[in-house]
Design a protein around this motif. Sequence first.
Motif, PDB file in Angstrom:
ATOM      1  N   PHE A  21       0.832  -1.196   0.000  1.00 50.73           N
ATOM      2  CA  PHE A  21       0.000   0.000   0.000  1.00 50.73           C
ATOM      3  C   PHE A  21       0.866   1.245   0.000  1.00 50.73           C
ATOM      4  O   PHE A  21       1.903   1.296   0.640  1.00 50.73           O
ATOM      5  CB  PHE A  21      -0.871   0.061   1.260  1.00 50.73           C
ATOM      6  CG  PHE A  21      -1.872  -1.047   1.347  1.00 50.73           C
ATOM      7  CD1 PHE A  21      -1.625  -2.150   2.134  1.00 50.73           C
ATOM      8  CD2 PHE A  21      -3.061  -0.986   0.651  1.00 50.73           C
ATOM      9  CE1 PHE A  21      -2.558  -3.166   2.237  1.00 50.73           C
ATOM     10  CE2 PHE A  21      -3.990  -1.995   0.749  1.00 50.73           C
ATOM     11  CZ  PHE A  21      -3.729  -3.089   1.536  1.00 50.73           C
ATOM     12  N   GLN A  37      -9.388  -6.463   2.580  1.00 50.82           N
ATOM     13  CA  GLN A  37     -10.026  -5.742   3.665  1.00 50.82           C
ATOM     14  C   GLN A  37      -9.205  -4.510   4.050  1.00 50.82           C
ATOM     15  O   GLN A  37      -7.979  -4.511   3.966  1.00 50.82           O
ATOM     16  CB  GLN A  37     -10.236  -6.629   4.899  1.00 50.82           C
ATOM     17  CG  GLN A  37      -8.980  -7.260   5.469  1.00 50.82           C
ATOM     18  CD  GLN A  37      -9.307  -8.405   6.399  1.00 50.82           C
ATOM     19  OE1 GLN A  37     -10.082  -9.312   6.060  1.00 50.82           O
ATOM     20  NE2 GLN A  37      -8.712  -8.384   7.586  1.00 50.82           N
ATOM     21  N   ILE A  38      -9.899  -3.452   4.454  1.00 54.61           N
ATOM     22  CA  ILE A  38      -9.281  -2.230   4.930  1.00 54.61           C
ATOM     23  C   ILE A  38     -10.046  -1.773   6.163  1.00 54.61           C
ATOM     24  O   ILE A  38     -11.123  -2.297   6.478  1.00 54.61           O
ATOM     25  CB  ILE A  38      -9.283  -1.117   3.855  1.00 54.61           C
ATOM     26  CG1 ILE A  38     -10.720  -0.740   3.465  1.00 54.61           C
ATOM     27  CG2 ILE A  38      -8.475  -1.542   2.635  1.00 54.61           C
ATOM     28  CD1 ILE A  38     -10.802   0.435   2.500  1.00 54.61           C
ATOM     29  N   LYS A  72     -14.792  -4.997   3.772  1.00 60.88           N
ATOM     30  CA  LYS A  72     -14.348  -5.944   2.755  1.00 60.88           C
ATOM     31  C   LYS A  72     -14.276  -5.234   1.404  1.00 60.88           C
ATOM     32  O   LYS A  72     -15.218  -4.525   1.017  1.00 60.88           O
ATOM     33  CB  LYS A  72     -15.311  -7.134   2.660  1.00 60.88           C
ATOM     34  CG  LYS A  72     -15.417  -7.947   3.951  1.00 60.88           C
ATOM     35  CD  LYS A  72     -14.103  -8.609   4.321  1.00 60.88           C
ATOM     36  CE  LYS A  72     -14.252  -9.479   5.561  1.00 60.88           C
ATOM     37  NZ  LYS A  72     -12.951 -10.092   5.958  1.00 60.88           N
ATOM     38  N   VAL A  73     -13.163  -5.443   0.686  1.00 61.87           N
ATOM     39  CA  VAL A  73     -12.951  -4.786  -0.605  1.00 61.87           C
ATOM     40  C   VAL A  73     -12.406  -5.814  -1.594  1.00 61.87           C
ATOM     41  O   VAL A  73     -11.885  -6.859  -1.196  1.00 61.87           O
ATOM     42  CB  VAL A  73     -11.955  -3.609  -0.476  1.00 61.87           C
ATOM     43  CG1 VAL A  73     -12.467  -2.581   0.521  1.00 61.87           C
ATOM     44  CG2 VAL A  73     -10.573  -4.102  -0.069  1.00 61.87           C
ATOM     45  N   GLU A  78      -7.178  -2.463  -2.680  1.00 63.01           N
ATOM     46  CA  GLU A  78      -7.060  -1.872  -1.347  1.00 63.01           C
ATOM     47  C   GLU A  78      -6.481  -0.461  -1.388  1.00 63.01           C
ATOM     48  O   GLU A  78      -7.039   0.485  -0.814  1.00 63.01           O
ATOM     49  CB  GLU A  78      -6.202  -2.773  -0.442  1.00 63.01           C
ATOM     50  CG  GLU A  78      -6.782  -4.150  -0.180  1.00 63.01           C
ATOM     51  CD  GLU A  78      -6.481  -5.146  -1.281  1.00 63.01           C
ATOM     52  OE1 GLU A  78      -6.924  -6.295  -1.163  1.00 63.01           O
ATOM     53  OE2 GLU A  78      -5.789  -4.772  -2.266  1.00 63.01           O
ATOM     54  N   SER A  79      -5.337  -0.320  -2.038  1.00 66.20           N
ATOM     55  CA  SER A  79      -4.660   0.975  -2.070  1.00 66.20           C
ATOM     56  C   SER A  79      -5.519   2.034  -2.748  1.00 66.20           C
ATOM     57  O   SER A  79      -5.649   3.167  -2.259  1.00 66.20           O
ATOM     58  CB  SER A  79      -3.318   0.844  -2.803  1.00 66.20           C
ATOM     59  OG  SER A  79      -2.663   2.080  -2.882  1.00 66.20           O
ATOM     60  N   ILE A  82      -8.405   3.020  -0.433  1.00 65.17           N
ATOM     61  CA  ILE A  82      -7.926   3.801   0.709  1.00 65.17           C
ATOM     62  C   ILE A  82      -7.716   5.247   0.307  1.00 65.17           C
ATOM     63  O   ILE A  82      -8.128   6.185   1.002  1.00 65.17           O
ATOM     64  CB  ILE A  82      -6.615   3.188   1.269  1.00 65.17           C
ATOM     65  CG1 ILE A  82      -6.920   1.903   2.057  1.00 65.17           C
ATOM     66  CG2 ILE A  82      -5.880   4.191   2.169  1.00 65.17           C
ATOM     67  CD1 ILE A  82      -5.696   1.134   2.464  1.00 65.17           C
ATOM     68  N   PRO A  96      -4.814   0.451   5.698  1.00 62.71           N
ATOM     69  CA  PRO A  96      -4.751  -1.002   5.504  1.00 62.71           C
ATOM     70  C   PRO A  96      -4.903  -1.756   6.817  1.00 62.71           C
ATOM     71  O   PRO A  96      -4.596  -1.225   7.887  1.00 62.71           O
ATOM     72  CB  PRO A  96      -3.357  -1.222   4.903  1.00 62.71           C
ATOM     73  CG  PRO A  96      -2.569  -0.033   5.313  1.00 62.71           C
ATOM     74  CD  PRO A  96      -3.536   1.111   5.387  1.00 62.71           C
TER      75      PRO A  96
END
Length: 431
Positions: A21, A37-38, A72-73, A78-79, A82, A96
């Motif tokens: 990330f 997940q984040i 949940k992603v 994720e990055s 975010i 993260p």
Amino acid sequence: MKKIAIASFAALVMGFGAITFAVPGNAATRSSGIAGQIMVKFRDNGAAAGVLRQHGLSQGAGIGSTGAHLIKVPAGKESQLIEALSRNPAVEYAEPDELVTAATADQYFDRQYALHNVGQSFTNTSGTLTVAGGIVDADVDAVEAWSITKGSGIRVAVLDTGVASGHDIPSDPVPSDNRDLESKVVARANFSTAATGKDNYGHGTHVAGIVAATADNTIGVAGVCPECTILDGKVLNDSGSGSTSAIANGINWAVNNGAKVINMSLGQSFPSRTLETAVNNAWKAGVVIVAAAGNGGTQAKFYPGAYRNVIAVAATDNRDAKASFSSYGAQWVDVAAPGVNVFSTFPNHPFVLDRTNDTNPLNDRSQGYDIASGTSMASPIVAAVAALAWSSHPGTTNALVRDAVELTADNIGGTDTYWEHGRVNAYNAVR
């Protein structure tokens, strides 16, 4: 990663999907998080559902008392998510869910003790090492402390890989527990991805024995706080890995179950606002929090140990020298404790850290006892000293207990740049 040791490497070895990330606000800072997940905290929870829907996401479970939620992603996004969520004014922060691993040097150098334990030996049960030119008194004076208290009535939460302290398989005629921890665990919870709370890794059982193994029962070892009881919060899975959210949930659970001290022999290399909030909430609730400084051998900070409301613990050896693997830094490490060749409990059932090629039958981990090294071993010694201090000062506060542990530590010449205070002394702390 957030102060739980060797994140990216551990992710590859231990079966987690590691995601790299870019941390918002610092393009040069990167971390390894858990895929899919984040963690998100909203300024306005009423807007949460709408904001998440804009990105094709659904609301997730709350993380302890932090106010953050586990979302949940899609893996690999994720990055991107975010960064997008961080730009929304309704979002306080998005970050993260970092990979967390156990902070034990022994985990990685199981057959190379000589590289990290030069000159070590155990000449008697007091922990005093005889060397050329005199005696090095490097123990924490636990036996002397026991003349004042053994910690009765104090609950210590061990947030780790689980604790083997009962018949894990009731129908098994051979006990799968460690008898030195029998009846020590008063509550259990599993926040990890493991199917059960059983300690199939071995780390948590070793840590729990350092804290509270029964003394004077003619078998095994004695814990530093032998009359303490254990809250077993399993936050690391059967490969010794976990997540920031699991740690935060474990901290919240420990507080709600009456912990006076929380030990975390784990950490991650990157800070987390969610984790720091969980730590601060525990401190405000009156709990002493202790964590390993990590085994990087550098001054790099390790979290949660580096947070202001946590006692960060480095490791020493039987010559009262800093262990070669121990992380350090007087700006953030508070105290030290023995962390080289620490003898303690292990499960009596098969577990990952079992050293099957050990030729010494007295040091066979499969029989429930052996040595391990790391700041993971030093941290529970300090946690147990804090528990003894609680016991000898009824009605006191966590701030005063922390002072008792830190300000009575033995100064070790030449270590002023390694940690702020000294190597802990239980007898001084309880007085």
